[in-house]
Design a protein around this motif. Structure first.
Motif, PDB file in Angstrom:
ATOM      1  N   LEU A  58       0.839  -1.208   0.000  1.00  0.00           N
ATOM      2  CA  LEU A  58       0.000   0.000   0.000  1.00  0.00           C
ATOM      3  C   LEU A  58       0.871   1.256   0.000  1.00  0.00           C
ATOM      4  O   LEU A  58       0.559   2.245  -0.660  1.00  0.00           O
ATOM      5  CB  LEU A  58      -0.918   0.018   1.235  1.00  0.00           C
ATOM      6  CG  LEU A  58      -2.146  -0.877   1.214  1.00  0.00           C
ATOM      7  CD1 LEU A  58      -2.908  -0.755   2.522  1.00  0.00           C
ATOM      8  CD2 LEU A  58      -3.080  -0.532   0.069  1.00  0.00           C
ATOM      9  N   GLN A  67       1.997   1.967  -3.304  1.00  0.00           N
ATOM     10  CA  GLN A  67       0.902   2.502  -4.149  1.00  0.00           C
ATOM     11  C   GLN A  67       0.510   3.924  -3.727  1.00  0.00           C
ATOM     12  O   GLN A  67      -0.529   4.428  -4.134  1.00  0.00           O
ATOM     13  CB  GLN A  67      -0.328   1.605  -4.046  1.00  0.00           C
ATOM     14  CG  GLN A  67      -0.186   0.246  -4.695  1.00  0.00           C
ATOM     15  CD  GLN A  67      -1.298  -0.698  -4.270  1.00  0.00           C
ATOM     16  OE1 GLN A  67      -2.361  -0.284  -3.824  1.00  0.00           O
ATOM     17  NE2 GLN A  67      -1.047  -1.991  -4.391  1.00  0.00           N
ATOM     18  N   ASN A  82      -0.582   4.890  -0.883  1.00  0.00           N
ATOM     19  CA  ASN A  82      -1.674   4.965   0.090  1.00  0.00           C
ATOM     20  C   ASN A  82      -1.061   4.923   1.486  1.00  0.00           C
ATOM     21  O   ASN A  82      -1.088   3.901   2.173  1.00  0.00           O
ATOM     22  CB  ASN A  82      -2.667   3.814  -0.123  1.00  0.00           C
ATOM     23  CG  ASN A  82      -3.872   3.912   0.790  1.00  0.00           C
ATOM     24  OD1 ASN A  82      -3.964   4.808   1.630  1.00  0.00           O
ATOM     25  ND2 ASN A  82      -4.801   2.991   0.641  1.00  0.00           N
ATOM     26  N   GLY A  92      -3.473   4.277   4.616  1.00  0.00           N
ATOM     27  CA  GLY A  92      -3.847   2.860   4.686  1.00  0.00           C
ATOM     28  C   GLY A  92      -2.723   2.021   5.267  1.00  0.00           C
ATOM     29  O   GLY A  92      -2.948   1.187   6.155  1.00  0.00           O
ATOM     30  N   PHE A 127     -10.205   4.017   4.797  1.00  0.00           N
ATOM     31  CA  PHE A 127      -8.781   4.272   4.546  1.00  0.00           C
ATOM     32  C   PHE A 127      -8.370   4.007   3.093  1.00  0.00           C
ATOM     33  O   PHE A 127      -7.186   3.840   2.798  1.00  0.00           O
ATOM     34  CB  PHE A 127      -7.912   3.465   5.524  1.00  0.00           C
ATOM     35  CG  PHE A 127      -8.116   3.910   6.944  1.00  0.00           C
ATOM     36  CD1 PHE A 127      -7.546   5.088   7.400  1.00  0.00           C
ATOM     37  CD2 PHE A 127      -8.905   3.184   7.806  1.00  0.00           C
ATOM     38  CE1 PHE A 127      -7.759   5.523   8.705  1.00  0.00           C
ATOM     39  CE2 PHE A 127      -9.123   3.611   9.110  1.00  0.00           C
ATOM     40  CZ  PHE A 127      -8.549   4.788   9.547  1.00  0.00           C
ATOM     41  N   LYS A 128      -9.363   3.956   2.219  1.00  0.00           N
ATOM     42  CA  LYS A 128      -9.142   3.802   0.781  1.00  0.00           C
ATOM     43  C   LYS A 128      -8.274   2.577   0.439  1.00  0.00           C
ATOM     44  O   LYS A 128      -7.349   2.653  -0.366  1.00  0.00           O
ATOM     45  CB  LYS A 128      -8.504   5.069   0.198  1.00  0.00           C
ATOM     46  CG  LYS A 128      -9.383   6.299   0.330  1.00  0.00           C
ATOM     47  CD  LYS A 128      -8.780   7.472  -0.417  1.00  0.00           C
ATOM     48  CE  LYS A 128      -9.633   8.705  -0.273  1.00  0.00           C
ATOM     49  NZ  LYS A 128      -9.644   9.279   1.061  1.00  0.00           N
ATOM     50  N   ILE A 129      -8.566   1.483   1.115  1.00  0.00           N
ATOM     51  CA  ILE A 129      -7.842   0.235   0.821  1.00  0.00           C
ATOM     52  C   ILE A 129      -8.753  -0.600  -0.075  1.00  0.00           C
ATOM     53  O   ILE A 129      -9.766  -1.134   0.385  1.00  0.00           O
ATOM     54  CB  ILE A 129      -7.496  -0.525   2.126  1.00  0.00           C
ATOM     55  CG1 ILE A 129      -6.655   0.363   3.041  1.00  0.00           C
ATOM     56  CG2 ILE A 129      -6.750  -1.825   1.815  1.00  0.00           C
ATOM     57  CD1 ILE A 129      -6.499  -0.159   4.453  1.00  0.00           C
TER      58      ILE A 129
END
Lengths: 52, 366
Positions: free
Chosen positions: A23, A26, A28, A31, B298-300
């Protein structure tokens, strides 16, 4: 039993940290951060809830 | 293990809801109703159902103009990014508390009633690992399994309730109003969240084939579950009387231990396997909803990878109480009371905001 629990928890934490890393790559970051925080919680929880 | 990204039909969706809320009659939920409304707990159940019909309709109305969006996405759209995420996060925390406490209760049922010599941690690990496996397979698989076992679970429940009726005494339902109208209404108001799963079901709205199926599934299960739970609450009183049923933590399991089918005794072994499968499906769905919401906040996108981690946390939190019967029942009662006003008010607020924003003007997807 304690060792078995810790072994299982460490296995899951390693798996989850790998996912957090992917993540992060990516872009993020929130996350990835949440997964790391949850992993730390999972690592310390047995001490408070099972071993005591 | 690949998740399927297909859609569910009305059968699968309704089966999930039936097992999700129908199993509540088999845990300690009736005890909370009996402790407040005594022998009129069944009237409280009817009031809960009647009170929640308006928020449910409003929620469906909001979902109908946001087809293809789940509850979290609608929260973000209606409340904005910051407040929307805060609302979803509150729902997530309350969901976490619900899963942890419910799983503790179910492990306590299995441990005290059936597997008395098995360590709690072992029962917990098996229950949650099987549920996590189900959740990892995806909501479509959960729906298929729910539909597969739906018939058997309902038939066994009907058989159990039939024999309970045969052995029960209908005079024990009187005085019909129990502690009085005040007590019944207060209990109903505090325990509205028994039907809270209907609200959380909004999270899987995009996974149901058509919105028409989703709406019909909701109404169908709402109606049948109201009848099912009300009848079960009446029958438990008819069998045990309210003075006894009030102190029984798990009336359903006491019932299936009490009843006899002809010359057959110990018939709980007939009901237990089906109840266990329903329990697995229930927690699979709960875990799936939890990671879906967590992933949304959390936009996962590949949220299914979170399942092992959250399952470990659920297990470790669930084994914490040394006396689950006392600790959990107090905390669960409190959670039900906190969730109740939230689940009543939130759909209404969502509908008002959608109305102000003009989402209903052309009734088309926004």
């Amino acid at each position: 039993m304690t060792y078995t629990i810790y072994l299982a928890v460490i296995g899951v934490v390693i798996y989850s940290c790998g996912f957090a890393l992917s993540l992060w790559k990516q872009k993020n970051k929130p996350g990835a951060f949440v997964i790391v925080v949850l992993s730390v919680i999972a690592l310390v929880l047995p001490y408070f809830t099972y071993i005591k | 293990m690949k998740q399927t990204k297909g859609k569910m039909g009305i059968r699968e969706f309704a089966a999930i809801l039936f097992l999700l809320i129908g199993t509540k009659i088999t845990d300690d939920t009736p005890t909370y109703l009996y402790s407040g409304a005594k022998n009129a707990a069944w009237i409280s159940m009817l009031l809960i159902s009647m009170a929640l019909i308006i928020p449910t309709i409003l929620l469906l109305k909001v979902l109908s103009v946001h087809k293809g969006k789940n509850l979290h996405e609608i929260n973000l759209y209606l409340f904005g990014k910051v407040i929307g995420n805060m609302v979803s996060f509150t729902l997530l925390i309350l969901g976490l508390l619900t899963i942890v406490m419910d799983s503790s209760v179910y492990v306590d049922i299995i441990g005290t009633m059936y597997f008395t010599k098995t360590p709690t941690i072992a029962i917990f690990a098996v229950l949650m690992c099987v549920s996590a496996y189900g959740a990892k397979k995806g909501v479509e698989h959960i729906g298929s399994v729910a539909w597969l076992v739906f018939f058997y679970t309902k038939v066994t429940l009907i058989v159990a309730l039939f024999f309970t009726f045969k052995e029960g005494n209908s005079k024990l339902l009187f005085p019909i109003l129990g502690p009085g109208v005040g007590g019944i209404v207060k209990t109903a108001a505090q325990k509205l969240s028994i039907f809270g799963d209907f609200f959380y079901a909004g999270l899987i709205a995009p996974f149901v084939a058509t919105f028409k199926d989703f709406r019909r599934g909701m109404f169908l299960t709402y109606l049948i579950l109201t009848v099912e739970l009300t009848v079960a609450l009446m029958l438990f009183v008819m069998l045990f009387d309210f003075t006894s049923v009030e102190i029984l933590n798990y009336p359903f399991h006491e019932t299936i231990r009490y009843i006899q089918i002809g010359f057959l005794t110990n018939v709980e072994t007939l009901f237990f396997p089906f109840w266990l499968v329903a329990t697995f499906i229930r927690f699979s769905f709960y875990i799936y909803l939890f990671v879906l919401l967590l992933g949304g906040i959390f936009k996962i996108r590949e949220f299914e990878y979170l399942i092992p981690l959250v399952t470990v946390i659920f297990i470790l939190l669930g084994i914490a109480p040394e006396t689950p019967l006392i600790t959990i029942s107090e905390n669960r009662d409190m959670t039900l009371q906190v969730l109740s006003p939230l689940l009543f008010v939130l759909p209404c607020v969502m509908w008002i905001i959608a109305k102000i924003r003009g989402d209903f003007k052309n009734e088309s997807s926004v």
